[in-house]
Structures are given as C-alpha cells and as structure tokens.
Write an enzyme that holds these catalytic residues in place. Structure first.
Site, PDB file in Angstrom:
ATOM      1  N   TRP A  64       1.485   5.602  -1.862  1.00 48.06           N
ATOM      2  CA  TRP A  64       1.216   6.682  -2.810  1.00 48.06           C
ATOM      3  C   TRP A  64       2.504   7.136  -3.490  1.00 48.06           C
ATOM      4  CZ3 TRP A  64      -3.186  10.399  -2.961  1.00 48.06           C
ATOM      5  CH2 TRP A  64      -4.355   9.859  -2.400  1.00 48.06           C
TER       6      TRP A  64
ATOM      7  N   TYR B  31       0.831  -1.203   0.000  1.00 43.79           N
ATOM      8  CA  TYR B  31       0.000   0.000   0.000  1.00 43.79           C
ATOM      9  C   TYR B  31       0.862   1.248   0.000  1.00 43.79           C
ATOM     10  CZ  TYR B  31      -3.736   3.139   1.609  1.00 43.79           C
ATOM     11  OH  TYR B  31      -4.644   4.153   1.732  1.00 43.79           O
TER      12      TYR B  31
END
Length: 781
Positions: free
Chosen positions: A115, A113
């Site tokens: 960004w 996970y």
C-alpha cells in the site's frame, strides 16, 4: 519563516501539510472532512526521519560475491554500500537481463503486494508491473492478505459478478439507515479500520454514517471478543465469544431457525441449492462428509465451543427472524484457519432468514473493515496508469510467497487446481512491506535468503529494504505530483508536490524509464511521456469515459488549478442480488446451478478435507483443545488486528503511532485477570511466545477484552536484533503460523494465534528498527 499549507492525500484520507522552508512541520485536517483520521499526525516525523533511504545502496556481500542465495540476507549486522544512480541502474539492468536470459521471465517475482502510495499515477505496484510487463513479464500474485478467502469462495457459490458486487458495490450506509432494522456483525465494526481506503477518501464518512444509522433506530450487534470493535457512542449489543468460533455461533443460529420453524423454506427452495444437506448437518443427521450420525449444532453445543450462552444465541436468532436483518462477516474473521467457513455460514444464515436481495437485509462482508465499503460506488472507474499485458501466466496466491521461495517446484492446491511453485531467482518489490503482513517472519527471512537477488524500492529502511541486495530510494507522495481517489469516492483530488525529494530519491517512474532505456525498451515503457504527461492522459481518458455517459468534468488544467473535482455518476446501491431475487430464472447467478450454492458440487469435487462442500465447523489451532483447561494452564489467544495508530506498518515512527507504545514497544492488551495469573503489571515489558517465535511488547491492562484473550496489533517494524527474541519491537507476525485458510483459497491466517505471556526479566534489548543499516549515512531527522 512563514508556514505554507499544501493539500495532500493518503490511504487514510485527505489533509493538509504545513511546510516551513522545505520541511513538513505539521498537519491540519481537510476542512471538508467531518471525521478526519488522527493517523495524519504521523506525517511530519516520518517525512524527514533518519530511516529515509537517501541514496541508492547495494548490500556489501552481494556487491563483493555477486548474485546467489545468501542466508545472511536480513542480518541486523549486514552492511550496505551507497552508490551513485548510474552505478545502481547499470547493476540492476544487468542483473535483470541475466535472469531473464538465463531462466526466463517466470523467474522474476513481481507480485510486490503493498500500500505504498494512494496516488493514481505513482502507485508503486502499478509502476512496477508496467515496467516488468515491458521487459517480458513476471510471476505475479493473486488475491489479497485482507480478504483472500472472500475472493476465492464467493465466485464459486454466488458467481463472479455477484462476488465482485459483494466486495465493491455493497449497499451504502445511507440505504442501511433507511431499510435495515438489525445489523449483526461478526468481527465487529472497528472504527479505525474505516479510516483507510485503497486510494484514500475525500472525507471520512463511515463513522458518522454508522452513528446516523444508529440514531435513526438501526440496532447493532457486535459479535467479537473485543469491546472496542465498535465505535464509541454507537448503540450496540455486544456478544463476546472465544476467538475463532464464529462459525459455531452461526450454525447454532441456523439450528434455532430450523428447529423452531423460523427458516424461510420458500426462499431456500427457490433461490438456493443444498439447503437440505446443510439442514441435515446442522440438525445432526449428517456429518461434514454427508455420512449419517453427525453432531447437532445446537445453541448448547455452540455454548461449549464459543462461550456464548445458549439463551443469548436463541434470543438473537429470534430477533434476527423478526426484523429486517443484515448479516455482516468482517474480513478479520476470515483471516484465520478455515476462514471460508464463517463466510459461507454467514451467507447461509442470511438465506435461512430469507432476506437476501431485500433492501436493508441479506449478507455482506466488509462493513467495518475498510472505509469505502458501504461508501458508494464509481462504476465508470477512476483515472489509472495502464500496466500493459503480462506475457507470463505464472502466479501464486499472495500469501504463499514464503512457500514459493523455499520450495520451488513443490505442488500445492488452490481453487481446484494442483499447481507447482515457480523457481524464482529474482524478487522485485516496490511499495510494500511483507515483513509487516506475512506470517512467521523468521521463516520469511529464510525464504528471502533463497533467491539470487532481491530488489526493493523504498522510501524508508524498512525490514523489507534490509532484506534487499539492491535498494532504490523512492520519493514519498509529498515529494511528487499525483491525484487521489478511491472506489466510491466523493471527489478526485490533486496532490501537488509539497517538499523537495529527500537526498537523492527519485520518482519511481523516472527510475523505471532509465532502466528501460538500458534494456532497450524506454519508448515502450514511457510512450514518449513524462509522469506529468501520463497524469494528464489518464485524467483525459477518464473524462472521455464519463462523457460517453453524459457526465461532465472539467479538463485537466482546470482540475489541477482547482485542486479537486466532484466525481459524477456515483451510485449508492440498495441491495445485493436484488435482480436475482426479483427474477431468479431470468437473471440467474453465474453458478453451475444459477442459484446460491449452500452446497457446492464443484467445491465438494475438489476433495478438500479443510473445505468440504458446505459450511461446517472445523476448529482452528487457536481454539483446538481449549475447552476444559484451567485458565492459568491454557495458552491465551492473541488477536492480531489492524492498528489504530498507523496504516499497516507505514510511518510507525510517527507521533500518533509512538504515542501508543509502552516503553518504546507495541502495546499488548490483557484482561486484568489474565495479567494477574501471569504475574504481569500494567506497563511491564512482556515476552510473548507463539508457535513460530517470540516477541517483546508493553503490557496494557484492559477489561474490555474477553478473559483468555490478548490483543497485539500488526505493524510494529520488525526488529530481529534482540539476542533471545524473534522481534524486540512487538510484531505479532513473529508469532503466527505461515499456513493458508484452506486448500481452496490459501488466504492469510494472521488474525489469531495461541500464545503464552510472561514478564520479561532483565534489561530489554535496545531497539534497532529505526536505525539505518551499517554503511548507510544517517539521514537528518
């Protein structure tokens, strides 16, 4: 030497970098952006910082002793050995092959996970998933740290299609300006949250759109303990409440509507199921189990719990009943224990008002939480890198990663299923930093010590990289070609390379291609294409989809030359569940009843004590046992919201981020009364103690906080090097509990934690978060 301007994009928007020679020396806003994010100012320092991963590196203990659990993973004094690309690729390919042949692909965790990149092609997680799918699959993750409770609850109570529209097709700010009279937002409408969107936006429109709506006469109400949870200049009424008590206020608002005959019973009867049971609970006829003899959830009761005066609750209920009202529950509110309850109660309140499905009214969850929420939609989609199919059906809720690593085989509940954690032997992470967004970081360190091998692709020596056995240097977005856009965006933007790769960093696509070759599947992974060829293919496939709807964009070569193409086919939705309201029999929701489920037989059948069959008041650990205690004896409640100085933990060493720090540490805001009681002065280094550990921070006195509340944003790079603290730098997840929202969604609960704050005596320990580990050649700043 002259300066050249290069366009680029990040999750915080589009901007230009100033390049002199081969170095980024400054940034400039995109001239088409009406309200650019100051986060761009972090870029020059971060691009060339000494923490850049310049060469492949292997942890010395893993290199000498081989794969296996190691409790010393993450030790600040652990040493690494830098190696050449051929050596690291051989080592990694051999280890992947060993694990999948010995334990099967289920033993590889690739949830990864994060960004890490705004690009449509060089999206770190997508690249990793494509590679792992090519070699047989992996254990994946479901849901997000941002809105895990939203993702699981709403498919159960409004159906999957409506739940998807709730997250991705919310009415636009322009429609709010036209139709809404009153917008009540639980969790506020924090401007800095709207600077960020997954993929970045061509222009920052949320802030100006809120201001335009306010100027047009839309009334705003922010229900939050933080005064700055709304943009400066927005005409807004503030309702200050104790953190974690939003559900109590929502139930009390419903109590007023029921008690005074203001609830829209015709709407409840036709469009919902369970309103009678909810009413009985709110009015005190039944408890959360449906048994007689409950507590009346009146405004007076809510005042004792939340601190909001009963008269203010009644007045707000009256205003909501008189106006076209939109109820918004922000993502921050559901990032706490029992986070499903304010979401469900918010929807129930909107149903009691009878305005669900009407333009400008109803319910939403996300305004003020992300920049593209309310920013339109792109239903045809965007260019993307295909990931292939995962042959492994194993998964975990994303916020249960530490439990999975610590307790293989342990049973747990999730969304009505009794599942078991897989036995993970190899963790593969790319483009993310769990030592930013996960809770109880000391526990997470113990969890990372359990696998046999941890692999991390990174641009910088983050705390996650320093918990890895094999560290692969990756290029930044400025060192490769890509294109960027987010859901609902105005334009797709080209991202040409601005500077050369740092050290020996490589594009991750090329790394995976060489790994795939060693594992005998290079052709399957690349399909004979370079990264540039994939960018062209992804664009032209998107162009073909648009053409089927008679929408036109130029070919890839023209797009790349122009640097930008306006996205056709954008829509700005007017309502959520408008079709259902118009024809509930002909267009029912995808729920068991076909209607909005204020009481869910399905959820009730799961038997979860922490998430019954309708919205209820369940006091979380941040609010439990607080009433009646004297202020100087009770713990404070810490709000760990998202930072305004950076996106998550990215570029924490940058100019804008470091400008907010106090004596080099993350700023902890305190009300002056609380600081006085604790003997803390403005600018002091303070020790913050929570249930899971301690951290140091720099005190900032601010009367914009509710007394009894302190605020410390997430994202300070985790620094466990201090002798007597869990984090010397100010990461609040050194303090938070690692527990799920409930057995239903197992979402993240990192928003709230009870703490004690006191002055730090003696000389604070030196910070090591921004120093590369032992054995690694220091990069040039």
């Amino acid at each position: 030497m002259s300066v050249t301007l290069r366009p680029t994009s990040a999750h915080w928007g589009s901007y230009q970098v100033e390049v002199r020679g081969d170095r980024v020396v400054g940034v400039r806003p995109d001239p088409r952006d009406p309200a650019p994010s100051p986060v761009m100012e972090n870029t020059p320092e971060a691009q060339h910082h000494r923490t850049r991963v310049a060469r492949p590196a292997v942890r010395r203990r893993w290199l000498e002793h081989g794969p296996g659990p190691d409790p010393r993973r993450g030790d600040p004094d652990d040493a690494y050995v830098e190696v050449d690309w051929s050596t690291v690729l051989d080592l990694l390919a051999s280890e992947l092959d060993r694990v999948r042949k010995t334990y099967g692909n289920t033993a590889i965790y690739g949830g990864s996970y994060g960004w890490g990149s705004a690009g449509r092609i060089h999206h770190a997680q997508s690249q990793l998933h494509r590679f792992l799918n090519t070699i047989g699959g992996y254990t994946r993750s479901r849901t997000t740290y941002s809105h895990g409770a939203v993702e699981v609850l709403f498919p159960r109570i409004i159906g999957i299609p409506a739940a998807n529209r709730l997250l991705h097709r919310a009415p636009s700010w322009e429609r709010i300006r036209e139709h809404t009279e009153l917008l009540v937002s639980f969790g506020g409408l924090r401007l800095s949250n709207t600077w960020n969107s997954s993929g970045g936006r061509a222009a920052q429109t949320a802030g100006p759109s809120m201001t335009a709506a306010s100027d047009a006469g839309v009334e705003f109400v922010s229900v939050s303990p933080l005064a700055d949870d709304v943009p400066d200049g927005l005409k807004c009424t503030r309702v200050s409440l104790e953190p974690g008590t939003d559900t109590a206020v929502l139930l009390a608002l419903m109590h007023v509507l029921f008690d005074e005959g203001l609830a829209d019973t015709a709407f409840l009867d036709r469009y919902t199921v369970g309103a009678d049971r909810l009413r009985a609970y709110v009015m005190g006829g039944r408890d959360e189990h449906g048994e007689p003899g409950g507590v009346e959830r009146s405004p007076e009761w809510a005042e004792r719990v939340s601190g909001v005066p009963a008269a203010d609750i009644r007045a707000l209920a009256h205003r909501m009943a008189e106006r076209r009202t939109l109820v918004n529950v922000g993502w921050s509110v559901q990032r706490a224990r029992y986070g499903e309850q304010p979401l469900w109660a918010g929807l129930a309140l909107a149903c009691c008002l009878g305005q669900v499905g009407l333009p400008g009214g109803g319910f939403a969850s996300g305004y003020g939480s992300m920049g593209n929420y309310g920013g339109g939609a792109t239903p045809v989609g965007l260019p993307r890198m295909p990931q292939g199919s995962n042959a492994v059906d194993s998964f975990i809720p994303v916020a249960k990663v530490a439990d999975m690593l610590l307790y293989p085989g342990l049973p747990y509940d999730f969304d009505g299923e009794r599942r078991h954690y897989p036995d993970i032997r190899l963790v593969y992470w790319a483009g993310g930093n769990p030592f930013h967004h996960h809770q109880d970081l000391d526990r997470l360190t113990r969890a990372f010590g359990r696998p046999e091998t941890v692999v991390v692709h990174e641009t910088h020596w983050t705390a996650t990289a320093r918990h890895a056995d094999i560290v692969i240097p990756a290029t930044t977005t400025l060192e490769r070609e890509d294109m960027a856009a987010s859901q609902g965006d105005l334009a797709l933007r080209a991202m040409p390379r601005a500077v050369s790769p740092h050290g020996r960093a490589r594009d991750e696509y090329d790394t995976y291609a060489d790994l795939a070759e060693r594992l005998g599947v290079r052709e399957e992974f690349t399909e004979g294409r370079t990264a540039r060829a994939w960018m062209r293919v992804a664009y032209e496939r998107w162009r073909s989809l648009l053409a089927r709807r008679d929408l036109e964009v130029p070919d890839f070569a023209t797009f790349w030359e122009r640097g930008r193409v306006e996205i056709p086919g954008r829509v700005e939705d007017e309502t959520l569940m408008g079709d259902f309201r118009e024809d509930p029999e002909g267009r029912p929701l995808r729920t068991p009843s076909g209607r909005i489920e204020l009481y869910s037989e399905t959820i009730a059948s799961f038997g979860y004590e922490d998430c019954p069959g309708h919205p209820v008041w369940l006091p979380g650990p941040a609010v439990a046992a607080r009433p009646g205690r004297h202020r100087d004896q009770r713990p404070l409640v810490l709000v760990a919201n998202q930072p305004s100085g950076r996106l998550h933990s990215q570029q924490d060493m940058g100019r804008h981020s470091t400008s907010q720090k106090v004596r080099g540490r993350a700023p902890l805001r305190m009300h002056p009364d609380d600081a006085g009681s604790a003997g803390v002065s403005d600018g002091d280094v303070v020790r913050v103690t929570g249930p899971s550990g301690t951290c140091l921070a720099g005190a900032v006195l601010d009367d914009g906080l509710r007394p009894g509340v302190v605020q410390l944003s997430t994202g300070a790079w985790y620094d466990p090097s201090g002798p007597d603290v869990t984090c010397a730098h100010g990461n609040p997840n050194a303090l938070t509990r690692d527990e799920g929202t409930s057995s239903l969604s197992q979402g993240c609960t990192g928003q709230l934690v009870r703490v004690r704050v006191e002055p730090y005596t003696g000389a604070p320990p030196a910070l090591r978060a921004f120093e590369p580990p032992l054995g690694v050649e220091r990069s040039t700043d």
